[in-house]
Design a protein around this motif. Structure first.
Motif, mmCIF file in Angstrom:
data_model
loop_
_atom_site.group_PDB
_atom_site.id
_atom_site.type_symbol
_atom_site.label_atom_id
_atom_site.label_comp_id
_atom_site.label_asym_id
_atom_site.label_seq_id
_atom_site.Cartn_x
_atom_site.Cartn_y
_atom_site.Cartn_z
ATOM 1 N N GLU A 152 1.477 11.810 -60.556
ATOM 2 C CA GLU A 152 1.128 11.321 -59.213
ATOM 3 C C GLU A 152 -0.303 10.781 -59.188
ATOM 4 O O GLU A 152 -0.584 9.797 -58.514
ATOM 5 C CB GLU A 152 1.289 12.426 -58.163
ATOM 6 N N VAL A 204 2.137 19.007 -55.629
ATOM 7 C CA VAL A 204 3.338 18.201 -55.472
ATOM 8 C C VAL A 204 4.380 19.090 -54.810
ATOM 9 O O VAL A 204 4.690 20.178 -55.304
ATOM 10 C CB VAL A 204 3.838 17.692 -56.849
ATOM 11 N N GLY A 205 4.895 18.630 -53.677
ATOM 12 C CA GLY A 205 5.878 19.425 -52.942
ATOM 13 C C GLY A 205 5.638 19.277 -51.456
ATOM 14 O O GLY A 205 5.086 18.262 -51.013
ATOM 15 N N SER A 206 6.032 20.321 -50.718
ATOM 16 C CA SER A 206 5.925 20.222 -49.269
ATOM 17 C C SER A 206 5.388 21.527 -48.701
ATOM 18 O O SER A 206 5.100 22.464 -49.448
ATOM 19 C CB SER A 206 7.312 19.966 -48.687
ATOM 20 N N ILE A 257 6.007 24.289 -53.196
ATOM 21 C CA ILE A 257 5.366 23.315 -54.078
ATOM 22 C C ILE A 257 5.849 23.492 -55.522
ATOM 23 O O ILE A 257 6.159 24.601 -55.957
ATOM 24 C CB ILE A 257 3.820 23.350 -53.994
ATOM 25 N N SER A 258 5.956 22.361 -56.216
ATOM 26 C CA SER A 258 6.467 22.356 -57.593
ATOM 27 C C SER A 258 5.363 22.601 -58.597
ATOM 28 O O SER A 258 5.573 23.225 -59.633
ATOM 29 C CB SER A 258 7.094 21.004 -57.926
ATOM 30 N N PHE A 287 -0.983 17.178 -50.132
ATOM 31 C CA PHE A 287 0.411 17.310 -50.559
ATOM 32 C C PHE A 287 0.981 15.936 -50.905
ATOM 33 O O PHE A 287 0.774 14.980 -50.173
ATOM 34 C CB PHE A 287 1.263 17.907 -49.437
ATOM 35 N N VAL A 288 1.694 15.876 -52.027
ATOM 36 C CA VAL A 288 2.370 14.632 -52.413
ATOM 37 C C VAL A 288 3.848 14.984 -52.617
ATOM 38 O O VAL A 288 4.152 15.966 -53.304
ATOM 39 C CB VAL A 288 1.775 14.077 -53.749
ATOM 40 N N PRO A 289 4.763 14.216 -52.022
ATOM 41 C CA PRO A 289 6.187 14.566 -52.193
ATOM 42 C C PRO A 289 6.679 14.322 -53.620
ATOM 43 O O PRO A 289 6.126 13.472 -54.328
ATOM 44 C CB PRO A 289 6.916 13.637 -51.206
ATOM 45 N N VAL A 290 7.707 15.082 -54.021
ATOM 46 C CA VAL A 290 8.227 14.923 -55.401
ATOM 47 C C VAL A 290 8.934 13.579 -55.558
ATOM 48 O O VAL A 290 9.523 13.057 -54.616
ATOM 49 C CB VAL A 290 9.233 16.054 -55.797
ATOM 50 N N ASP A 291 8.857 13.049 -56.780
ATOM 51 C CA ASP A 291 9.474 11.762 -57.077
ATOM 52 C C ASP A 291 10.035 11.833 -58.506
ATOM 53 O O ASP A 291 9.365 11.471 -59.476
ATOM 54 C CB ASP A 291 8.396 10.666 -56.964
ATOM 55 N N ARG A 318 17.326 23.418 -55.387
ATOM 56 C CA ARG A 318 16.713 22.871 -54.172
ATOM 57 C C ARG A 318 16.220 24.036 -53.332
ATOM 58 O O ARG A 318 16.869 25.079 -53.282
ATOM 59 C CB ARG A 318 17.743 22.099 -53.329
#
Ligand code: DCP
Ligand code: MG
Length: 367
Positions: free
Chosen positions: A97, A111-113, A117-118, A147-151, A338
């Protein structure tokens, strides 16, 4: 995946982190479940302690002989002929990211919400933020956390770039996850005239050059850093790749003395396959906290555990691990993970399961 939840968390105020995590999760379903699990482990420990106390002197001497015999059998199978390298990308999702958004560099990010988070970059880890932590707790620990969403598409792309490099060192490398792999570099070392007859220090020096070159190629071809561990087997190589993380490496030479010295003070939790529960049981029932103590308490382990578990513990005490050639492996199972917010809605859950089953049926399986 790394077995160390605390990589990059040296110097973290652990008590403060624990207190915040406790306060924020108290009363939740997760918390209740953790308490249930802990009560179950405590019961198991009591039960095992009682079984230990009942062992007579004759039993103890019998199981000591059993352990000695197994140790001798395991030792006879020690294979120091291969050189394995374990490579693990540093803060993988977070690093990818940051590559696509360099303004994130140097700032604490995850990374996550807010629900889960991952992973987190090393700046965020300084605050106690880590993988598999609910985002709202992470935010409390580090209010400026980004926070950055997973991709997954991005992570798959970068993973395949790293694998192109791995393939040059071992065409049959074993991919353990998107961001880690085991490579048998015996042939690469042989081509460079590195044999186990070399003086140990020289051997370490030359193998380190191979690992260094591999990590440099990964960086040049992806822009990402990784860490590596080299050892005579896969179990030890994985332990070694965590020693100088991030962006570092550690070489353990193919030498029995070096392996035994390395393993003697190694905490058992550092070994793949020994998780929180096993660590707890071995410590509270047998007083085992280092790998060497597995051998010292071998008799008790043989008395209380199944043959396969006791063999695993003894082999850890000897620093043994798998060295066999990687074979073409047929996929035996599939999994998907999930994270939901708490729900008791059965209809929703069955609906989700149905959707995944359908999407799997439509997916192509590459063995
Ligand atoms: N991951 C995840 N959930 C977890 C642990 C990891 O989704 N509980 C994902 C995110 C990670 C990736 O897998 O970026 C690789 O896992 P690692 O354990 O190797 O962790 P990182 O690569 O993020 O950090 P490092 O290896 O530097 O400790
Ligand atoms: Mg990693």
């Amino acid at each position: 995946m790394s077995p160390f939840l605390l990589v990059g968390m040296d110097g973290v105020d652990k008590e403060k982190v624990q207190r915040i995590v406790y306060e924020m999760s108290k009363g939740s379903k997760y918390f209740e479940n953790e308490e249930r699990k802990e009560a179950f482990i405590r019961q198991k420990i009591e039960h095992m302690r009682a079984r230990c106390a009942k062992l007579s002197a004759t039993d103890i001497s019998h199981y000591q002989k059993v352990a000695d015999k197994r140790v001798a059998e395991l030792e006879a199978r020690r294979d120091l002929s291969r050189t394995w390298l374990h490579v693990d990308m540093d803060a993988f999702y977070a690093a990818v990211e940051t590559l696509s958004n360099p303004s994130l560099k140097g700032k604490p990010m995850a990374v996550g919400s807010m629900s889960m988070i991952s992973t987190a970059n090393y700046e965020a880890r300084k605050y106690g933020v880590r993988a598999a932590m609910p985002g709202f707790i992470a935010r409390k620990l580090c209010p400026e956390l980004i926070f950055v969403p997973v991709d997954f598409e991005k992570y798959n792309h970068y993973s395949s770039l790293t694998r192109k490099v791995f393939q040059r060192y071992d065409p049959d490398f074993i991919a353990a996850s998107l961001d880690e792999a085991y490579l048998d570099i015996t042939e690469v070392c042989r081509e460079r005239d590195l044999s186990s007859d070399e003086v140990v220090q020289l051997l370490i020096f030359f193998i380190a050059k191979v690992a260094d070159e591999l990590r440099r190629s990964v960086f040049e071809e992806t822009g990402l850093t990784c860490s590596a561990g080299v050892a005579p087997n896969r179990l030890l190589a994985k332990v070694c790749s965590d020693i100088n993380k991030p962006n570092g490496q550690f070489v353990l030479p193919n030498d029995r003395m070096a392996v035994m010295t390395f393993i003697s003070s190694l905490p058992i939790r550092k070994v793949g396959g020994i998780g929180k529960v096993t660590e707890h049981i071995l410590r509270d029932v047998f007083g085992i906290s280092t790998c060497e103590e597995m051998l010292q308490k071998g008799g008790c382990l043989c008395a209380l555990f199944s043959r396969s578990s006791a063999d695993f513990f003894l082999s850890v005490g000897l620093g043994l691990g798998r060295t066999d050639a990687s074979q073409v492996r047929v996929r035996k199972s599939m999994s998907n993970e999930r994270t939901f917010s708490a729900t008791e809605d059965e209809v929703l859950l069955y609906q989700k399961l149905g959707n995944w089953r359908l999407s799997y049926q439509n997916s192509r399986i590459i063995p």
